[in-house]
Design a protein around this motif. Sequence first.
Motif, short mmCIF file in Angstrom:
data_model
loop_
_atom_site.label_atom_id
_atom_site.label_comp_id
_atom_site.label_asym_id
_atom_site.label_seq_id
_atom_site.Cartn_x
_atom_site.Cartn_y
_atom_site.Cartn_z
N HIS A 304 -2.82 6.67 0.51
CA HIS A 304 -3.72 6.02 1.45
C HIS A 304 -3.35 4.54 1.51
CE1 HIS A 304 -6.22 9.63 1.65
NE2 HIS A 304 -6.14 9.68 0.34
N HIS A 305 -2.84 4.09 2.64
CA HIS A 305 -2.45 2.70 2.78
C HIS A 305 -3.69 1.85 3.02
CE1 HIS A 305 1.75 3.54 2.72
NE2 HIS A 305 1.64 4.39 3.72
N GLN A 306 -3.67 0.66 2.47
CA GLN A 306 -4.74 -0.30 2.70
C GLN A 306 -4.40 -1.14 3.92
OE1 GLN A 306 -7.48 -0.12 0.90
NE2 GLN A 306 -6.61 1.50 -0.35
N ASN A 307 -5.39 -1.90 4.36
CA ASN A 307 -5.17 -2.77 5.50
C ASN A 307 -4.16 -3.86 5.14
OD1 ASN A 307 -5.81 -5.13 7.38
ND2 ASN A 307 -6.97 -3.43 8.29
N ILE A 308 -3.37 -4.25 6.09
CA ILE A 308 -2.32 -5.23 5.83
C ILE A 308 -2.88 -6.60 5.50
CG2 ILE A 308 -2.03 -5.96 8.23
CD1 ILE A 308 0.95 -6.02 7.77
N ASP A 309 -4.15 -6.86 5.88
CA ASP A 309 -4.72 -8.16 5.59
C ASP A 309 -4.91 -8.38 4.10
OD1 ASP A 309 -4.82 -8.77 8.24
OD2 ASP A 309 -6.82 -7.90 8.53
N ASP A 310 -5.01 -7.30 3.34
CA ASP A 310 -5.19 -7.43 1.89
C ASP A 310 -3.83 -7.67 1.26
OD1 ASP A 310 -6.00 -7.41 -0.68
OD2 ASP A 310 -7.05 -5.49 -0.60
N GLU A 311 -3.44 -8.95 1.15
CA GLU A 311 -2.11 -9.29 0.67
C GLU A 311 -1.91 -8.85 -0.77
OE1 GLU A 311 0.28 -10.57 2.36
OE2 GLU A 311 -0.81 -10.89 4.23
N SER A 312 -2.94 -8.94 -1.58
CA SER A 312 -2.79 -8.57 -2.98
C SER A 312 -2.58 -7.09 -3.15
CB SER A 312 -4.03 -9.02 -3.77
OG SER A 312 -5.19 -8.37 -3.28
N GLU A 313 -3.11 -6.31 -2.21
CA GLU A 313 -2.97 -4.86 -2.31
C GLU A 313 -1.57 -4.42 -1.89
OE1 GLU A 313 -5.09 -2.38 -3.13
OE2 GLU A 313 -6.79 -3.64 -3.68
N LEU A 314 -1.00 -5.07 -0.87
CA LEU A 314 0.26 -4.60 -0.31
C LEU A 314 1.47 -5.27 -0.92
CD1 LEU A 314 -0.58 -4.28 3.48
CD2 LEU A 314 -0.21 -2.45 1.85
N HIS A 315 1.37 -6.48 -1.36
CA HIS A 315 2.55 -7.22 -1.78
C HIS A 315 2.58 -7.46 -3.28
CE1 HIS A 315 3.67 -8.06 2.38
NE2 HIS A 315 2.39 -8.27 2.60
N GLY A 316 1.68 -6.85 -4.01
CA GLY A 316 1.69 -7.04 -5.44
C GLY A 316 2.90 -6.37 -6.06
N SER A 317 3.50 -7.00 -7.06
CA SER A 317 4.69 -6.45 -7.69
C SER A 317 4.39 -5.23 -8.53
CB SER A 317 5.36 -7.53 -8.56
OG SER A 317 4.44 -7.98 -9.56
N SER A 318 3.15 -5.06 -8.94
CA SER A 318 2.80 -3.94 -9.80
C SER A 318 2.40 -2.70 -9.02
CB SER A 318 1.65 -4.34 -10.74
OG SER A 318 0.50 -4.67 -9.99
N VAL A 319 2.39 -2.79 -7.70
CA VAL A 319 1.96 -1.67 -6.87
C VAL A 319 3.20 -1.01 -6.27
CG1 VAL A 319 0.64 -0.96 -4.87
CG2 VAL A 319 -0.24 -2.75 -6.37
N SER A 320 3.29 0.32 -6.41
CA SER A 320 4.39 1.06 -5.80
C SER A 320 3.83 1.98 -4.73
CB SER A 320 5.14 1.90 -6.84
OG SER A 320 6.08 2.72 -6.21
N LEU A 321 4.53 2.08 -3.64
CA LEU A 321 4.09 2.92 -2.54
C LEU A 321 4.69 4.31 -2.62
CD1 LEU A 321 4.26 0.33 0.35
CD2 LEU A 321 2.29 1.01 -0.99
N GLY A 322 5.21 4.72 -3.77
CA GLY A 322 5.72 6.07 -3.95
C GLY A 322 6.88 6.35 -3.02
N LEU A 323 6.76 7.39 -2.19
CA LEU A 323 7.82 7.77 -1.27
C LEU A 323 7.64 7.13 0.09
CD1 LEU A 323 8.41 11.53 -2.13
CD2 LEU A 323 9.58 9.49 -2.96
N SER A 324 6.85 6.07 0.19
CA SER A 324 6.77 5.31 1.44
C SER A 324 7.32 3.91 1.26
CB SER A 324 5.31 5.24 1.92
OG SER A 324 4.53 4.49 1.00
N ASP A 325 8.07 3.66 0.19
CA ASP A 325 8.66 2.35 -0.02
C ASP A 325 9.60 1.97 1.11
OD1 ASP A 325 7.53 1.46 -2.43
OD2 ASP A 325 8.75 2.87 -3.55
N PHE A 326 10.30 2.97 1.65
CA PHE A 326 11.27 2.70 2.72
C PHE A 326 11.05 3.69 3.86
CE2 PHE A 326 13.26 0.73 -0.91
CZ PHE A 326 13.81 -0.43 -0.38
#
Length: 634
Positions: A304-326
């Motif tokens: 479940h993707h979060q809203n792009i406005d939440d910079e800490s949610e999307l750009h944090g180094s400790s968060v991986s998007l699994g198989l949606s990284d690319f």
Amino acid sequence: LVWDMGANNADTNKRRSSFNEEEQGAFKLTYDSSDEEDDFFDSEQETRRAMRALEQDIDEKLQFWIDCIQCSAPGAAILPVASFDDYFSDGGNEEATMRCKVMRERLQKHEERRVKSMKQRLKEYELKFGASSEMAVRLRKLLFPFNRPKIIFGSDDLESVVRVSSTEFSGFDNLAERIVNISTGRERGGWAYPIFRGHLGARIPRMRLEVRDAVRSMRDRFKVVEWNYFLSELRCRGIDNAADVSDALHFLANIGELSYFGDVATPMDVEKESPVLDKKSSSLYEDRVLEFDDEESSSVAPLHHQNIDDESELHGSSVSLGLSDFIFLNPRWLVASVACILRHDLTTEIYEVRRALRNAEHLEGNESLSMDGESSLEMELKTDVNYPVITARDACLLWQNKKFTKKAAERALQYSDNRSVSPYDFLERLLVRFGVFVPIDLSIDKTCLGGRDYSRYCEYSDYPVASDNVVEALPKFFFLPSLLGPGDPNISDIWTFKTVESWKTTICHTILFPDGVPPGLMERITASILSDLYTNPSPVGNSNLSGRKDSTGHLRIKEILCWRSAFFLKIGSETSDNSGGIVNESIVEIFATLVDQDSQLCVASDSMGVGMRRLILSGKGQAGDMGSKIWKGG
């Protein structure tokens, strides 16, 4: 579905008779009436042989893929197309028309026989188990016309199959017209209703069209793009909802515009410890390969993707998007990347790439190239034989050696907002997730893949003490089930249902496939089981295979033997007595094979007919407590 009409199969052509005047010589003055009879008999035999070869070619090149499509997309519409039309133009169109007619009749008869067999089994199930039984309901669903493959042929017998030629560029106008007519419902292919209903003419949400335009504008610069950078580009276009973007990407993936695997990710915050690998050396194996159907495994949570406005949610180094990284903006790039690995000359290609890399480093005066302990493996490998094993390093070398993959990966990483995951790491994780790569440990007692013993190549049979410097240096091996050779094992040498020891017993379960085996069945089963063994969480507090800590209850893989149609596993589990002083190891042998009615291991072979296959799953171990230790894997 394109078929070459057997043009590339020489066996489908009639061989010329060897009894002609030139070979008989000019001095044969006698006349023998049996010569014409022999020529007629030879011609009839040759026609029959060529026809059997043509039917086999149809089964291998057409029926196989129809079965594959039916397994993954029941009820799909399939339009057969015959290529190489110019190959048969010298003698007129009679030969090409005949081959297309044979193809049509064979495909239709195969479907008729399958439906007839399913209806017969349905009657038996209804009489024996009842109409509401699970097996009867399943067959009734499969017999529903909407779930049967819709093989589309024309109404004219002479032009029932579209024939095209790439060299003369003929027949493509007719093919385009047929596709448009079928899509719009003007041509129904013999059905009373249009095949496609509600697709063409349906309104597409504006969001999906805007994302499609963004993808097409970025495709000139990127073949593959990182998720966060892609969102930042869409943000400039006024699109700032990640959930809507994910929905649009799935739609574009379904229509073939791009490739996106966003909703098959495993959360990174769930720590897993492999029963055979240390956590540091198994970072690539966190996405399990447990399911091959349309439904995902219960252990795989949707992303479940979060809203792009939440910079800490999307750009944090400790968060991986699994198989949606690319996101693969050009699906051909993904296909080409996989083709670098799944090739019949994989071993030769690896050897050549290593050799070129060593020569380049030698010319530069740098001889520090390390193969991660693989020197013995390289020296033993023969380049004339293909081996179904590759290391993570070799896979990365093959991708980096190709300009089209290297350039696109470097550009994606250059514009990536999160550089902790490279495109090569993502490809490895993606291939592991879908069973193309199966993580395997070659330090066990015996590893035999396709008749080749790999255990003697390993120079690290004993795991060192876990440390940041040592464990990371261990090479990561991947098993490629799709590259297993056609050779089958000598069953009597590796398995028997009988047991000599009185305290052992054998349990067995079989599954009958009356209408043939789904394509790639054993390959998928082998990949699923091995991946499950290497990614299944181990008991808390247990150690790895080194045994330096408490390993009670820990599954230890001792032997792996894999072939195209069978595999054998020997698994051990250490158990201690009540006092905790004596530790015993319980051994379980697991064997699975796919056989026909002529196999010596086939059970109830008298009830099987031609074309039926039986999957045998068997385990051997301690007989106590109703074989509970066998069920627990040791």
